[in-house]
Motif scaffolding. Structure first.
Motif, PDB file in Angstrom:
ATOM      1  N   GLY A 249     -59.446  11.992  51.627  1.00 21.42           N
ATOM      2  CA  GLY A 249     -60.573  12.894  51.772  1.00 21.42           C
ATOM      3  C   GLY A 249     -60.249  14.234  51.144  1.00 21.42           C
ATOM      4  N   GLY A 250     -61.081  14.691  50.219  1.00 15.75           N
ATOM      5  CA  GLY A 250     -60.830  15.955  49.544  1.00 15.75           C
ATOM      6  C   GLY A 250     -62.047  16.849  49.611  1.00 15.75           C
ATOM      7  N   TYR A 251     -61.817  18.154  49.723  1.00 16.95           N
ATOM      8  CA  TYR A 251     -62.887  19.109  49.941  1.00 16.95           C
ATOM      9  C   TYR A 251     -62.897  20.151  48.828  1.00 16.95           C
ATOM     10  N   SER A 252     -64.102  20.378  48.251  1.00 11.50           N
ATOM     11  CA  SER A 252     -64.288  21.361  47.181  1.00 11.50           C
ATOM     12  C   SER A 252     -63.393  20.987  45.997  1.00 11.50           C
TER      13      SER A 252
ATOM     14  N   GLY B 157     -59.893   3.788  49.927  1.00 16.21           N
ATOM     15  CA  GLY B 157     -61.224   4.373  49.883  1.00 16.21           C
ATOM     16  C   GLY B 157     -61.115   5.872  49.789  1.00 16.21           C
ATOM     17  N   ALA B 158     -62.201   6.535  49.392  1.00 15.61           N
ATOM     18  CA  ALA B 158     -62.169   7.981  49.188  1.00 15.61           C
ATOM     19  C   ALA B 158     -63.432   8.616  49.731  1.00 15.61           C
ATOM     20  N   MET B 159     -63.282   9.840  50.262  1.00 22.41           N
ATOM     21  CA  MET B 159     -64.421  10.606  50.750  1.00 22.41           C
ATOM     22  C   MET B 159     -64.388  12.012  50.140  1.00 22.41           C
ATOM     23  N   PRO B 160     -64.871  12.157  48.895  1.00 25.99           N
ATOM     24  CA  PRO B 160     -64.968  13.495  48.304  1.00 25.99           C
ATOM     25  C   PRO B 160     -66.074  14.268  49.008  1.00 25.99           C
ATOM     26  N   SER B 161     -65.749  15.448  49.501  1.00 30.91           N
ATOM     27  CA  SER B 161     -66.684  16.207  50.330  1.00 30.91           C
ATOM     28  C   SER B 161     -66.940  17.581  49.727  1.00 30.91           C
ATOM     29  N   CYS B 162     -68.171  18.104  49.952  1.00 37.79           N
ATOM     30  CA  CYS B 162     -68.651  19.257  49.177  1.00 37.79           C
ATOM     31  C   CYS B 162     -68.193  19.027  47.737  1.00 37.79           C
TER      32      CYS B 162
ATOM     33  N   VAL C  70     -75.676  24.292  56.148  1.00 41.65           N
ATOM     34  CA  VAL C  70     -76.008  25.352  55.203  1.00 41.65           C
ATOM     35  C   VAL C  70     -74.717  26.033  54.779  1.00 41.65           C
ATOM     36  N   GLY C  71     -74.356  25.864  53.515  1.00 44.05           N
ATOM     37  CA  GLY C  71     -73.155  26.491  53.002  1.00 44.05           C
ATOM     38  C   GLY C  71     -72.125  25.485  52.536  1.00 44.05           C
ATOM     39  N   HIS C  72     -71.088  26.004  51.917  1.00 43.72           N
ATOM     40  CA  HIS C  72     -70.075  25.184  51.270  1.00 43.72           C
ATOM     41  C   HIS C  72     -69.109  24.586  52.287  1.00 43.72           C
ATOM     42  N   CYS C  73     -69.037  23.268  52.302  1.00 46.75           N
ATOM     43  CA  CYS C  73     -68.118  22.516  53.173  1.00 46.75           C
ATOM     44  C   CYS C  73     -68.359  22.802  54.657  1.00 46.75           C
ATOM     45  N   ARG C  74     -69.604  23.053  55.042  1.00 47.42           N
ATOM     46  CA  ARG C  74     -69.915  23.355  56.440  1.00 47.42           C
ATOM     47  C   ARG C  74     -70.193  22.060  57.202  1.00 47.42           C
TER      48      ARG C  74
END
Length: 418
Positions: A139-142, A161-166, A371-375
């Motif tokens: 899982g990766g963020y931004s 498996g992968a979970m790309p987030s924001c 609302v917002g980045h990676c919220r």
């Protein structure tokens, strides 16, 4: 500073707290008793591993987002490694039975190359010091989503498996070209300050907080400031969100300077872009005091003053990373419906990349009303992780995630430029 590949073991404290700390060279048990809290260095890079007592034998690797290079006076130093977004998210993942692990990366800034390498090394290290997982998810963020997208293509044998987030689903080149559009629009409206370098090649040591932010804040506070900055936002295709304008401008200036140093030259271009505004956009701007002639003049200036990248630097950006879409294992993206820093159109861009590669069956999208980045709430992250894990284990794509947790149906707009 911890010595290389050494874990500090405090037996008395571990006994009191009920923690099992496994030395780096130890043979892992078949099923560890725990909990396990592990900190150390791998190849000189700090990491953190946490395993609950009720480990479900799934490991979730965490690829963190952009970290400032701390290359100017007054900027904080490197953060310690985290095994997930925050302590609250870590605890929620542990309570759900997941082992979690994260690397600090060898460098800060646009550390995509380091993140790919160091995260994979830590996944292998986990098997040596804790035990082999049955399932490994990433899982990766931004910026960490770029590491995740690229890693699942390169290392399907490491990540199930992968979970790309924001998620930066359009890839690095299109993302940074969007930054070039913001810079081009600003140059058309205000002119680009010579002290910042050039719109397509910022000064290598440019500092956002001391040199850029004060100028932007003064311009925003002027009577015509809002209308002009709204023109920039619309011309660059940036949606509304709390990250506009200062959050984006940090990347457009200081963040871009760090990447240009890393890549060896200018990395952005807009040679194949066309800047136009809709009738509704023009009417909106007119209500803010930016009339049609003014808009036409700005757009004409943007079309005439083109930006080009250095080929070697551009190649670096493509490698770290644009995607082929040839994914073999499940990818579940997680995004909010409001994010100006990473617009929702990134999901449309990624879905098209995967479809062009004929692998759309391996990609799915989850949206929240955040609302917002990676919220994302801890509950949302755990629920999405469970959905991805189930997909990996059963081969069944996830259905609609729970509305009562803030998940929503959403159709993202198309990517605004080539």
């Amino acid at each position: 500073m911890l010595r290389r590949a050494v874990v500090v073991v405090m037996v008395a404290v571990a006994t009191v707290l009920g923690l099992l700390v496994v030395p780096a060279g130890a043979t892992p048990p078949d099923r560890p008793t725990g909990p396990v809290d592990l900190v150390g260095e791998l190849g000189g890079v700090p990491y953190e591993i946490r395993v609950p007592a009720n480990w479900n034998r799934t490991l979730v690797m965490y690829a963190h987002g952009y970290e400032d290079a701390a290359d100017h006076p007054g900027e904080p130093g490197r953060r310690p490694p985290n095994s997930h977004i925050s302590e609250a998210h870590e605890q929620a993942m542990l309570n759900a039975g997941y082992a979690i692990a994260g690397s600090a990366y060898a460098s800060a800034g646009w550390a995509v190359r380091d993140g790919i390498r160091d995260t994979r090394a830590l996944a292998k290290h986990f098997g040596k010091v804790v035990g082999k997982p049955r399932v490994t998810l990433l899982g990766g963020y931004s910026m960490g989503s770029i590491i995740t997208f690229e890693s699942i293509e390169r290392y399907a044998e490491t990540y199930d498996g992968a979970m790309p987030s924001c998620p930066v689903g359009a890839g690095s080149t299109r993302t940074w070209d969007g930054v070039a559009a913001v810079a081009s629009a600003y140059a058309a409206v205000y002119g680009w300050p010579a002290a910042w370098g050039r719109p397509g090649d910022v000064r290598d040591d440019l500092d956002f907080e001391s040199e850029v932010a004060p100028i932007l804040q003064a311009q925003l506070a002027a009577p015509d400031g809002r209308g002009k900055f709204e023109f920039m936002r619309l011309a660059a295709g940036v949606p509304t969100g709390p990250e506009w304008p200062l959050g984006i401008w940090s990347f457009a200036t200081e963040g871009r300077a760090e990447l240009e140093r890393r890549a060896g030259g200018p990395i952005t271009q807009n040679l194949d872009h066309t800047y136009r505004l809709s009738t509704s956009d023009r009417q909106y701007l007119a209500g803010l005091g930016v009339g049609g002639d003014q808009v036409d003049g700005y757009l004409s200036t943007m079309d005439k003053k083109r930006l080009g990248a250095h080929p070697k630097a551009r190649h670096y950006l493509e490698r770290y990373a644009d995607y082929s879409g040839r994914i073999r294992n499940p990818v579940l993206t997680l995004h909010t419906t409001v994010d100006a820093l990473v617009p929702q159109a990134h999901i449309s861009a990624y879905n098209q990349t995967v479809a062009d590669a004929g692998r759309e069956r391996n990609a799915a999208n989850a949206w929240t009303s955040g609302v917002g980045h990676c919220r994302f709430t801890p509950t949302q992250v755990v629920t999405a992780t469970k959905a991805l894990e189930s997909w990996v284990r059963t081969g069944q794509r996830p259905g609609r995630l729970p509305a009562e947790q803030g998940f929503v149906a959403y159709d993202p707009p198309p990517w605004p430029q080539p």
